[in-house]
Design a protein around this motif. Structure first.
Motif, PDB file in Angstrom:
ATOM      1  N   GLN A   8      70.185 -48.924 -14.324  1.00 31.37           N
ATOM      2  CA  GLN A   8      69.772 -50.047 -13.487  1.00 31.37           C
ATOM      3  C   GLN A   8      69.465 -49.531 -12.088  1.00 31.37           C
ATOM      4  O   GLN A   8      70.301 -48.877 -11.474  1.00 31.37           O
ATOM      5  CB  GLN A   8      70.910 -51.078 -13.422  1.00 31.37           C
ATOM      6  CG  GLN A   8      70.766 -52.132 -12.352  1.00 31.37           C
ATOM      7  CD  GLN A   8      69.679 -53.142 -12.593  1.00 31.37           C
ATOM      8  OE1 GLN A   8      69.312 -53.410 -13.728  1.00 31.37           O
ATOM      9  NE2 GLN A   8      69.139 -53.714 -11.543  1.00 31.37           N
ATOM     10  N   GLU A  12      67.621 -52.738  -6.935  1.00 29.42           N
ATOM     11  CA  GLU A  12      67.074 -53.931  -7.588  1.00 29.42           C
ATOM     12  C   GLU A  12      68.206 -54.757  -8.181  1.00 29.42           C
ATOM     13  O   GLU A  12      68.477 -54.711  -9.370  1.00 29.42           O
ATOM     14  CB  GLU A  12      66.087 -53.536  -8.686  1.00 29.42           C
ATOM     15  CG  GLU A  12      64.828 -52.896  -8.161  1.00 29.42           C
ATOM     16  CD  GLU A  12      63.870 -52.506  -9.266  1.00 29.42           C
ATOM     17  OE1 GLU A  12      63.988 -53.007 -10.399  1.00 29.42           O
ATOM     18  OE2 GLU A  12      63.001 -51.662  -8.976  1.00 29.42           O
ATOM     19  N   PRO A  14      69.612 -57.814  -9.727  1.00 31.09           N
ATOM     20  CA  PRO A  14      69.047 -59.002 -10.367  1.00 31.09           C
ATOM     21  C   PRO A  14      69.708 -60.262  -9.821  1.00 31.09           C
ATOM     22  O   PRO A  14      70.831 -60.207  -9.314  1.00 31.09           O
ATOM     23  CB  PRO A  14      69.385 -58.809 -11.849  1.00 31.09           C
ATOM     24  CG  PRO A  14      70.528 -57.869 -11.880  1.00 31.09           C
ATOM     25  CD  PRO A  14      70.424 -57.026 -10.642  1.00 31.09           C
ATOM     26  N   SER A  30      67.891 -58.617 -18.693  1.00 28.26           N
ATOM     27  CA  SER A  30      66.926 -58.647 -17.598  1.00 28.26           C
ATOM     28  C   SER A  30      65.575 -58.132 -18.097  1.00 28.26           C
ATOM     29  O   SER A  30      65.501 -57.416 -19.094  1.00 28.26           O
ATOM     30  CB  SER A  30      67.404 -57.774 -16.438  1.00 28.26           C
ATOM     31  OG  SER A  30      67.387 -56.409 -16.808  1.00 28.26           O
ATOM     32  N   SER A  32      63.866 -55.854 -16.897  1.00 25.27           N
ATOM     33  CA  SER A  32      63.829 -54.390 -16.829  1.00 25.27           C
ATOM     34  C   SER A  32      64.589 -53.735 -17.986  1.00 25.27           C
ATOM     35  O   SER A  32      64.541 -52.529 -18.150  1.00 25.27           O
ATOM     36  CB  SER A  32      64.432 -53.915 -15.505  1.00 25.27           C
ATOM     37  OG  SER A  32      65.807 -54.263 -15.459  1.00 25.27           O
ATOM     38  N   ASN A  33      65.303 -54.549 -18.751  1.00 27.30           N
ATOM     39  CA  ASN A  33      66.118 -54.069 -19.872  1.00 27.30           C
ATOM     40  C   ASN A  33      67.231 -53.131 -19.382  1.00 27.30           C
ATOM     41  O   ASN A  33      67.672 -52.247 -20.092  1.00 27.30           O
ATOM     42  CB  ASN A  33      65.245 -53.376 -20.927  1.00 27.30           C
ATOM     43  CG  ASN A  33      65.832 -53.500 -22.314  1.00 27.30           C
ATOM     44  OD1 ASN A  33      66.519 -54.471 -22.628  1.00 27.30           O
ATOM     45  ND2 ASN A  33      65.578 -52.517 -23.157  1.00 27.30           N
ATOM     46  N   THR A  34      67.697 -53.353 -18.141  1.00 29.30           N
ATOM     47  CA  THR A  34      68.759 -52.519 -17.585  1.00 29.30           C
ATOM     48  C   THR A  34      69.971 -53.329 -17.134  1.00 29.30           C
ATOM     49  O   THR A  34      70.940 -52.756 -16.650  1.00 29.30           O
ATOM     50  CB  THR A  34      68.247 -51.677 -16.400  1.00 29.30           C
ATOM     51  OG1 THR A  34      67.733 -52.548 -15.399  1.00 29.30           O
ATOM     52  CG2 THR A  34      67.178 -50.683 -16.841  1.00 29.30           C
TER      53      THR A  34
END
Length: 126
Positions: A8, A12, A14, A30, A32-34
């Motif tokens: 992640q 950034e 979330p 999320s 971003s898939n993180t």
């Protein structure tokens, strides 16, 4: 791709995760898939690059294998949370895990301090 497997992004954060819907849905991810939210709170993908301060750069092969075998950070710390499919990796041999660790050590180190997981109460308070 220049940030692959660095987790992640530290810069950034979330927004607060939405409330989980009723029914069989138990996880939100999320874009971003993180970052992942569920009954455990909010967890973030780890920095798997060999950065010495924020990644696996100070880890030994034994640390890595112990983490997978126990499901705990460095084999004794906090529980490894989703999205890490720890149960799948536990089925691998020590040789397989050593090979994965060796591969991760070949990645370019990326300095990226991933946020600490948020417990369910903290996640709801956001």
């Amino acid at each position: 791709m220049s940030r692959a497997l660095s987790g992640q992004p530290a810069n950034e954060q979330p927004p607060a995760p939405p409330v989980l819907p009723e029914g069989p849905w138990v996880t939100l991810t999320s874009a971003s898939n993180t970052a992942f939210a569920g009954p455990w709170g909010v967890s973030f993908t780890a920095n798997l690059t060999p950065d010495k301060e924020t990644g696996l750069g100070k880890w030994s092969e034994r640390n890595f294998i112990d983490t997978i075998r126990t499901g705990r950070h460095l084999g004794r710390g906090r529980e490894i949370l989703p999205p890490m499919p720890i149960g799948v990796y536990r089925q691998m041999t020590d040789n397989d895990l050593a090979s994965i660790f060796a591969y991760l050590q070949t990645l370019p180190p990326i300095s990226n301090k991933v946020p600490e997981p948020l417990p369910p109460a903290s996640a709801a308070a956001h």
